[in-house]
Design an enzyme around this catalytic site. Structure first.
Site, short mmCIF file in Angstrom:
data_model
loop_
_atom_site.label_atom_id
_atom_site.label_comp_id
_atom_site.label_asym_id
_atom_site.label_seq_id
_atom_site.Cartn_x
_atom_site.Cartn_y
_atom_site.Cartn_z
N LEU A 1 0.91 -1.09 -0.12
CA LEU A 1 0.08 0.03 0.06
C LEU A 1 0.88 1.18 -0.06
O LEU A 1 1.88 1.41 0.65
CB LEU A 1 -0.79 0.09 1.14
CG LEU A 1 -2.04 -1.37 1.33
CD1 LEU A 1 -2.79 -0.89 2.72
CD2 LEU A 1 -2.65 -1.57 -0.01
N HIS B 1 -3.23 4.26 -2.50
CA HIS B 1 -4.06 3.32 -1.76
C HIS B 1 -4.96 3.80 -0.66
O HIS B 1 -5.96 3.71 -0.26
CB HIS B 1 -3.64 2.05 -1.32
CG HIS B 1 -2.96 1.05 -2.65
ND1 HIS B 1 -1.55 1.02 -2.64
CD2 HIS B 1 -3.41 0.33 -3.57
CE1 HIS B 1 -1.28 0.23 -3.72
NE2 HIS B 1 -2.68 -0.19 -4.08
N GLN C 1 -4.60 -12.29 -12.74
CA GLN C 1 -4.55 -11.07 -13.65
C GLN C 1 -2.99 -10.70 -14.18
O GLN C 1 -2.85 -9.84 -14.86
CB GLN C 1 -5.19 -9.83 -12.67
CG GLN C 1 -4.34 -9.42 -11.64
CD GLN C 1 -5.23 -8.39 -10.96
OE1 GLN C 1 -5.90 -8.71 -10.02
NE2 GLN C 1 -4.48 -7.17 -10.93
N VAL D 1 -3.33 9.90 -7.07
CA VAL D 1 -2.50 10.60 -6.20
C VAL D 1 -0.86 10.77 -7.06
O VAL D 1 -0.47 9.52 -7.57
CB VAL D 1 -2.37 10.02 -4.74
CG1 VAL D 1 -1.31 10.76 -4.04
CG2 VAL D 1 -3.81 9.81 -4.29
N SER E 1 2.29 4.43 -7.77
CA SER E 1 2.31 2.83 -8.49
C SER E 1 3.00 2.14 -7.43
O SER E 1 4.23 2.35 -7.06
CB SER E 1 2.78 2.74 -9.80
OG SER E 1 2.70 1.54 -10.07
O1 PAF Z 1 -5.77 -2.56 -8.70
C1 PAF Z 1 -5.67 -3.50 -8.04
O2 PAF Z 1 -4.76 -3.53 -7.04
C2 PAF Z 1 -6.41 -4.89 -8.34
O3 PAF Z 1 -6.31 -4.84 -10.02
C3 PAF Z 1 -7.56 -5.24 -7.96
C4 PAF Z 1 -8.50 -4.19 -8.40
C5 PAF Z 1 -7.48 -5.02 -6.44
C6 PAF Z 1 -8.04 -6.72 -8.33
O4 PAF Z 1 -6.97 -7.62 -7.87
#
Ligand code: PAF
Length: 298
Positions: free
Chosen positions: A46, A50, A74, A189, A198
């Site tokens: 984080l 976030h 993903q 941000v 990021s």
């Molecule tokens: O943006 C992210 O961190 C991810 O793509 C998410 C939305 C938590 C899904 O894994």
């Protein structure tokens, strides 16, 4: 919008749960107390981006659940799943300090048991931009987000505008599948010099970090040119690409100006547009975007 009425928990009271059953039990208890439930889905590591989502959720809702799950589905086979930054203890501490009620941190086998075989695919929106560069990425995102929404059943969930296509896809999925609950998208941000925060910025060396500023610069350039009255969108695209291509160490995936809803490239300026960019800088693949608004009366 309702404003939070329940007191934020003291730092000692934040619950950390790993199973779906435990998460559901705690959330059901909060719902039974009449509390408005928020979900902030994250993959951990984080940063202030976030945490601004988490803080907004804590200001706006009574009970805030943060999910921390590095979602394997993903990531493509040659992407950074194994090396993706993980900072669980620091993440928990940051959540505690914000006043989060519950952290849901499932194992991979909880989300994807051996028999798992159902995935969500969105046609169209998933096929462009990030979807074209990262085949299967949005199938993994949509699947895990749908699961998290089903587990937590939040009244409101929070996503960052930095992942513009992701939040557009999640909105579309929720509309298409009649998911209850509201999606709120919060602003990107940035560092003072414009770099969008990021988790992957930590891969950048000092020189690469300077090169990475070309992403936000090319978006600002597009905004300046179009708001100053330039009507040749293709020319502006070429200028964005030229700025990126002249920066050593930047390998561009795309730089474009699109319709904010369909994400299709536009050929002429319109009132609402979105400039988007993706590039590899060193071993970090970075994305950024900037909404562009033209006044109606020009
Ligand atoms: O943006 C992210 O961190 C991810 O793509 C998410 C939305 C938590 C899904 O894994």
């Amino acid at each position: 919008m309702r404003f939070a009425t329940a007191a934020r928990p003291s730092t000692a009271d934040m619950l950390v749960v790993r199973s779906v059953e435990d998460a559901r039990r705690e959330i059901a208890a909060a719902r039974a107390r009449g509390e408005e439930i928020a979900l902030v889905p994250t993959m951990g590591a984080l940063h202030a981006g976030h945490l601004s989502l988490v803080q907004t959720a804590c200001e706006e809702c009574d009970f805030v659940a943060v999910s921390i799950f590095v979602n394997p589905s993903q990531f493509g086979p040659n992407e950074d799943f194994d090396k993706y930054p993980r900072a669980f203890e620091a993440d928990l501490q940051a959540c505690r300090e914000c006043g989060v009620n519950l952290v849901f941190a499932p194992d991979v086998s909880t989300i994807y048991p051996d028999t798992f075989s159902t995935f969500v695919e969105l046609e169209g929106l998933s096929d462009v931009l990030e979807g074209r560069c990262r085949p299967g990425h949005f199938r993994g995102v949509a699947t895990v987000v749908l699961k998290l929404l089903n587990i937590v059943q939040p009244d409101v969930s929070y996503f960052g505008r930095k992942d513009y296509q992701q939040q557009a896809i999640i909105r579309r999925m929720c509309r298409d599948l009649d998911m209850p609950g509201e999606i709120r998208t919060c602003d990107t941000v940035r560092e003072l010099d414009g770099l969008a925060l990021s988790s992957r910025n930590r891969y950048l060396s000092d020189d690469e970090r300077i090169a990475a500023l070309s992403l936000s610069k090319c978006l600002k350039l597009a905004k300046q040119r179009l708001t100053a009255g330039e009507t040749d969108v293709e020319l502006v695209r070429r200028e964005m690409l030229a700025l990126l291509n002249k920066t050593r160490g930047v390998a561009v995936d795309y730089a474009t100006i699109a319709d904010p809803d369909s994400l299709a490239d536009i050929t002429a300026p319109q009132l609402e547009m979105i400039a988007l960019v993706a590039a590899k800088v060193g071993r970090a693949r970075l994305i950024d975007n900037l909404p562009i608004h033209l006044p109606a009366d020009r």
